[in-house]
Every structure is written in C-alpha cells, then in structure tokens.
Design a protein around this motif. Sequence first.
Motif, PDB file in Angstrom:
ATOM      1  N   TYR A  90       0.827  -1.203   0.000  1.00 30.02           N
ATOM      2  CA  TYR A  90       0.000   0.000   0.000  1.00 30.02           C
ATOM      3  C   TYR A  90       0.866   1.260   0.000  1.00 30.02           C
ATOM      4  N   VAL A  91       0.357   2.282  -0.648  1.00 31.99           N
ATOM      5  CA  VAL A  91       0.942   3.616  -0.575  1.00 31.99           C
ATOM      6  C   VAL A  91      -0.167   4.553  -0.110  1.00 31.99           C
ATOM      7  N   VAL A  92       0.162   5.446   0.805  1.00 34.34           N
ATOM      8  CA  VAL A  92      -0.854   6.348   1.346  1.00 34.34           C
ATOM      9  C   VAL A  92      -1.107   7.503   0.378  1.00 34.34           C
ATOM     10  N   ARG A  93      -2.389   7.714   0.075  1.00 34.24           N
ATOM     11  CA  ARG A  93      -2.827   8.904  -0.652  1.00 34.24           C
ATOM     12  C   ARG A  93      -4.230   9.272  -0.171  1.00 34.24           C
ATOM     13  N   TYR A  94      -4.508  10.541  -0.162  1.00 28.95           N
ATOM     14  CA  TYR A  94      -5.775  11.041   0.395  1.00 28.95           C
ATOM     15  C   TYR A  94      -5.905  10.606   1.858  1.00 28.95           C
ATOM     16  N   ARG A  95      -4.734  10.464   2.534  1.00 26.93           N
ATOM     17  CA  ARG A  95      -4.660  10.117   3.956  1.00 26.93           C
ATOM     18  C   ARG A  95      -5.236   8.733   4.267  1.00 26.93           C
ATOM     19  N   ARG A  96      -5.131   7.852   3.291  1.00 24.48           N
ATOM     20  CA  ARG A  96      -5.519   6.459   3.529  1.00 24.48           C
ATOM     21  C   ARG A  96      -4.659   5.548   2.652  1.00 24.48           C
ATOM     22  N   PRO A  97      -4.406   4.312   3.092  1.00 24.52           N
ATOM     23  CA  PRO A  97      -3.590   3.391   2.278  1.00 24.52           C
ATOM     24  C   PRO A  97      -4.373   2.883   1.067  1.00 24.52           C
ATOM     25  N   ILE A  98      -3.759   2.982  -0.097  1.00 25.29           N
ATOM     26  CA  ILE A  98      -4.347   2.480  -1.340  1.00 25.29           C
ATOM     27  C   ILE A  98      -3.418   1.413  -1.899  1.00 25.29           C
ATOM     28  N   GLU A  99      -3.965   0.282  -2.280  1.00 27.77           N
ATOM     29  CA  GLU A  99      -3.141  -0.825  -2.769  1.00 27.77           C
ATOM     30  C   GLU A  99      -2.441  -0.448  -4.070  1.00 27.77           C
ATOM     31  N   PHE A 309      -1.435  -5.097  18.791  1.00 31.77           N
ATOM     32  CA  PHE A 309      -2.812  -4.689  19.078  1.00 31.77           C
ATOM     33  C   PHE A 309      -3.738  -5.908  19.041  1.00 31.77           C
ATOM     34  N   ARG A 310      -4.850  -5.812  19.747  1.00 36.96           N
ATOM     35  CA  ARG A 310      -5.912  -6.798  19.565  1.00 36.96           C
ATOM     36  C   ARG A 310      -6.497  -6.619  18.169  1.00 36.96           C
ATOM     37  N   ARG A 311      -6.809  -7.717  17.534  1.00 38.07           N
ATOM     38  CA  ARG A 311      -7.290  -7.661  16.160  1.00 38.07           C
ATOM     39  C   ARG A 311      -8.530  -6.775  16.027  1.00 38.07           C
ATOM     40  N   GLU A 312      -9.404  -6.829  17.018  1.00 37.21           N
ATOM     41  CA  GLU A 312     -10.646  -6.042  16.935  1.00 37.21           C
ATOM     42  C   GLU A 312     -10.411  -4.545  17.119  1.00 37.21           C
ATOM     43  N   ASP A 313      -9.200  -4.161  17.549  1.00 40.46           N
ATOM     44  CA  ASP A 313      -8.889  -2.744  17.750  1.00 40.46           C
ATOM     45  C   ASP A 313      -8.272  -2.086  16.513  1.00 40.46           C
ATOM     46  N   VAL A 314      -8.189  -2.835  15.412  1.00 34.46           N
ATOM     47  CA  VAL A 314      -7.634  -2.278  14.161  1.00 34.46           C
ATOM     48  C   VAL A 314      -8.658  -2.485  13.058  1.00 34.46           C
ATOM     49  N   ALA A 315      -9.160  -1.396  12.493  1.00 28.77           N
ATOM     50  CA  ALA A 315     -10.208  -1.493  11.476  1.00 28.77           C
ATOM     51  C   ALA A 315      -9.705  -2.044  10.153  1.00 28.77           C
ATOM     52  N   HIS A 316      -8.505  -1.646   9.760  1.00 30.86           N
ATOM     53  CA  HIS A 316      -7.966  -2.090   8.464  1.00 30.86           C
ATOM     54  C   HIS A 316      -7.627  -3.577   8.526  1.00 30.86           C
ATOM     55  N   ALA A 319      -3.968  -6.978   5.535  1.00 27.22           N
ATOM     56  CA  ALA A 319      -3.646  -8.212   4.815  1.00 27.22           C
ATOM     57  C   ALA A 319      -2.701  -7.872   3.667  1.00 27.22           C
ATOM     58  N   GLY A 320      -1.442  -7.699   3.987  1.00 30.81           N
ATOM     59  CA  GLY A 320      -0.466  -7.349   2.966  1.00 30.81           C
ATOM     60  C   GLY A 320       0.895  -7.169   3.597  1.00 30.81           C
ATOM     61  N   PHE A 321       1.834  -6.651   2.798  1.00 28.62           N
ATOM     62  CA  PHE A 321       3.207  -6.449   3.260  1.00 28.62           C
ATOM     63  C   PHE A 321       3.283  -5.237   4.184  1.00 28.62           C
ATOM     64  N   GLY A 322       2.631  -4.144   3.783  1.00 27.59           N
ATOM     65  CA  GLY A 322       2.687  -2.932   4.581  1.00 27.59           C
ATOM     66  C   GLY A 322       2.383  -1.719   3.735  1.00 27.59           C
ATOM     67  N   MET A 323       2.655  -0.540   4.303  1.00 24.64           N
ATOM     68  CA  MET A 323       2.344   0.702   3.589  1.00 24.64           C
ATOM     69  C   MET A 323       3.522   1.666   3.666  1.00 24.64           C
ATOM     70  N   ASP A 381      -0.666   8.303  14.162  1.00 20.18           N
ATOM     71  CA  ASP A 381      -0.698   8.114  12.706  1.00 20.18           C
ATOM     72  C   ASP A 381      -1.477   6.858  12.334  1.00 20.18           C
ATOM     73  N   LEU A 382      -1.276   5.784  13.085  1.00 20.23           N
ATOM     74  CA  LEU A 382      -1.966   4.529  12.786  1.00 20.23           C
ATOM     75  C   LEU A 382      -3.466   4.637  13.046  1.00 20.23           C
ATOM     76  N   ARG A 383      -3.844   5.495  13.980  1.00 22.00           N
ATOM     77  CA  ARG A 383      -5.268   5.723  14.233  1.00 22.00           C
ATOM     78  C   ARG A 383      -5.953   6.277  12.986  1.00 22.00           C
ATOM     79  N   VAL A 384      -5.302   7.233  12.339  1.00 16.16           N
ATOM     80  CA  VAL A 384      -5.875   7.837  11.143  1.00 16.16           C
ATOM     81  C   VAL A 384      -5.792   6.887   9.949  1.00 16.16           C
ATOM     82  N   LEU A 385      -4.652   6.238   9.804  1.00 13.21           N
ATOM     83  CA  LEU A 385      -4.395   5.442   8.603  1.00 13.21           C
ATOM     84  C   LEU A 385      -5.053   4.064   8.631  1.00 13.21           C
TER      85      LEU A 385
END
Length: 471
Positions: A90-99, A309-316, A319-323, A381-385
Amino acid sequence: MAMKPVAVIGGGITGLAAAFYLQRKGMPVSVYEASGRVGGVIQSVRRDGYLAEFGPNTILETSPKIGQLVRDAGLEGRRLNPDPRAEARYVVRYRRPIEMPGSPLGFFTTKLFSAKAKLAVLREPFVPRRRDGQEESIAEFVQRRLGQEFLDQAIDALVAGVYAGDPYKISVQQAFPKLAQLEARYGSLIKGQILGGRERRKRGEVAKDRAPKFSFDEGLQVLPETLAERLGDAVRLNTTVTKLKQNEAGWVLELHSGGRESEAQHSAVVYAGTAYRLAQLPIEALAPVSTAALREIRYPPVASVVLGFRREDVAHPCAGFGMLIPRVEGFKLLGTIFSSSLFPNRAPAGHLTLTSYVGGERYPELASLPSAELCALACEDLRVLLGVRGKPVFQHTVVYPRAIPQYNVGYGKFRDLMNEIEAKAQGLFLAGHYRDGVSLSDSIVSGCNVVERVEKHVAGLRRPAELSTAA
C-alpha cells in the motif's frame, strides 16, 4: 608455512557471510566484533507471544547466492516464506492506504495516480535520454521522465522506505544504478524493464520488486546466530580493532578486549563495519591516502517502533506487506510493515503486530524521542491510517542513531576512495552496506563476493611461501 588467518572486522551479516565461506574454503578466519553479539542491526526479540524485529523484517532473494547461503548454513528447514495473501503493498494517498497496482491494467485503473500522471507514464518511452553525463538525484531523474506527481506520490515514499532518505539528495546513478542503466541502454525505463528482463533471467538475478522474500521461524536473527555457531571459536565478541599495520607477512591488528591490549597477525583483512568507523581506524599502510573523507557519508537516525494490538482494535484488514507514506501526506511515520500478516507466530492469536519507522532524512529529530513519545506518535498516525483504537498491548522501540548510509549525489567520490584504499593497502578488502548497496540482500551478496577476491590474494601469498619451502 602455516597460513595466518584472515581477519574479518565486523560481525554483522556481511562479515559473517564472508567468514563462513572463507572457512568452508579451508582458510582459517578470525571475526572481530566490538559489541557483545553478532548480527549488527539484525535482531529479533520474542516476548509475550510477539516477535519484534529491530531492523529489517525480510530478506529479498535477489541473487542465487542468498538461497545458497541458507542451504549451506543448514537453515532450509527453518526458512519461512510469506503468506501468499500478504502480497499487497500500500501507498498512502488522500490520507488512507491504497493498494499498489500489480499489473499494467491495474496501474491505469488505480486511484493512486491522476489521469495526468498516468499519461506521463504512457509518454515516458518518448522522453529523450539524458546525454550530458551529469549525475542526477532520483528526484531530478523522475521529474524529467515521469513528472512531479509520480515523484511526490510514489518515489518519495520508496526512497523513504529503502534509504530513509531524501529523493532530492539521493543519487540515481549511485543508489538506483539499474534505473540509470535502463535509460542509458534502452532510452526508456519501460522499454528497459521489458527487454532487460531477459538478461536478468540469464544471470539468475531477480528485480527487488519481484524477488521472493523470506524470514525464519524465530526471525531474521536465526541467520547470523547460525553462521556464528558454524564459525565457533573464530568469532571474538567484545573485541575492538584499534589499528591496522602492514608487514611482509600480511597484517598486524592491534586489539582491545576486556581491558587488555594485544596484537594478532593475519594474512588479509576484510573490513565489514561502517564507513564512519573505517574513517576512525588508523591504517599505517595507507599514507598518504586518508580515510578521513568517509566521515562525510551521511547516516541519518531511524527508530523502529513495534506495536501489538488486539485484532478487533484495528479497522484495516492489514492483509499485505505494509504501507509506505509520502511526505506530502503529512504523517510522521515513514512507513509500516504488517509483520504478523507476513509470517506466522509474530503475534498471539487474535492479535497483530505492526512495525513502523520514524526519522530518517525526513524527520531526523523525531528518531531520538523517548520510547513513550515514539509509541504515541506511531499510534496517532496509525489511528488515522488504519483505524487503530485503544492502547497497544505490546510495544518495543529501538533507535539507530546512525542507521543507513545515504548514497547521495557525489557518492562516487567515496567509492573511488574505497578503490584507492584497496589498491594502496594490498590485502585489505572493503565490503558491506557502505560499498555494495544498503539492503540486507545487498549486504549478504557483498560478503559472499568478497571471498573470491580474498581467496585470490591469499593464493598469491601461498605460492612464494611454497617456492621458498621447496628451495
């Protein structure tokens, strides 16, 4: 006459790979490591069901020599390939990760780039190659061939991810030589990718963006620890080399260990440390050549922040390498690896591990923040992204005050100096991330490649000795 051992200065992956293969070729070796452990920036910590990598997270199998080292070290059974579902980047654009797109069709349908940027890529094969021979930064190169948006949204993030560097300073010829070669040979990056692929296959090489990546069951530290075990008593920890002197028999190393000074005679020396430490090491044979200029090589600070983190505490889904995160997006993190999505047993069941990086040339002052502040910065940062909620249940930080050598414009003068040093001081060989590329795979290959040069030098020493004995 018994051949004196080859000295290897530095117990990181370059030095260990070199020593391992020298020993396998029947040459005695001594590895001198100033710290109390081997591996350098490679360090894996297992705690509370989490596995935290201090430095790199994966090895890219860009050369057949890397897989061969794993097999020769007897680690094939402990090798871990990534989860096939973790290929997305993923690369971040528009303040969100895009694949990132994985195909030409995907590129033209992605939301990562505007229609103008996509048109610039279509136009790239028709952009004239540069013919004046002037060195360029990667920013200048990309602006010329692909445009400003591609630089801001993609290459800036890539340079931060690989070098923790500044694309306006990093040299395309020194840091990304294959890109410069594609333009010089084929007149186009796109044409070169297509036509140059055949040549890479013939050499058994794989482009870094397509190279298989892997780790080990207990993290990357498995590799340096295993190499050190194979080397046995040849590895001397907590031993600093304070001076190099050349004589008729080879090299004398002055050593400091346990509060005591000593000397050791060696047939040859492989220096596999950092450029700035080489600049501080007195080498009598070099006069009037000086290593002092190597102090100018920039090593920006980088902090690694590993959070669980607990899995339920992360919305994204993660499932990938990273951003990767471009500067223009306004975040403090350089990027984040989805560590527990890549390999199993990196987090307890129902949890996930995220490894983020802070500092570099973009924000060098942030890398030295206290651990609690680094974690808070990353969480924000992770909260927003990624939609992270609540506090992490695991956290670990490590700071590298001098992390990655910057192959900035003008770096060629340092490589010329390294060649001059080797020419002047016969039997002294330089290898490692300051010489042959900054990635973990580059460092491994550098250690493997220096062996052939050392072997040739030592063979030349043996012949006169054999003739003398026969006489």
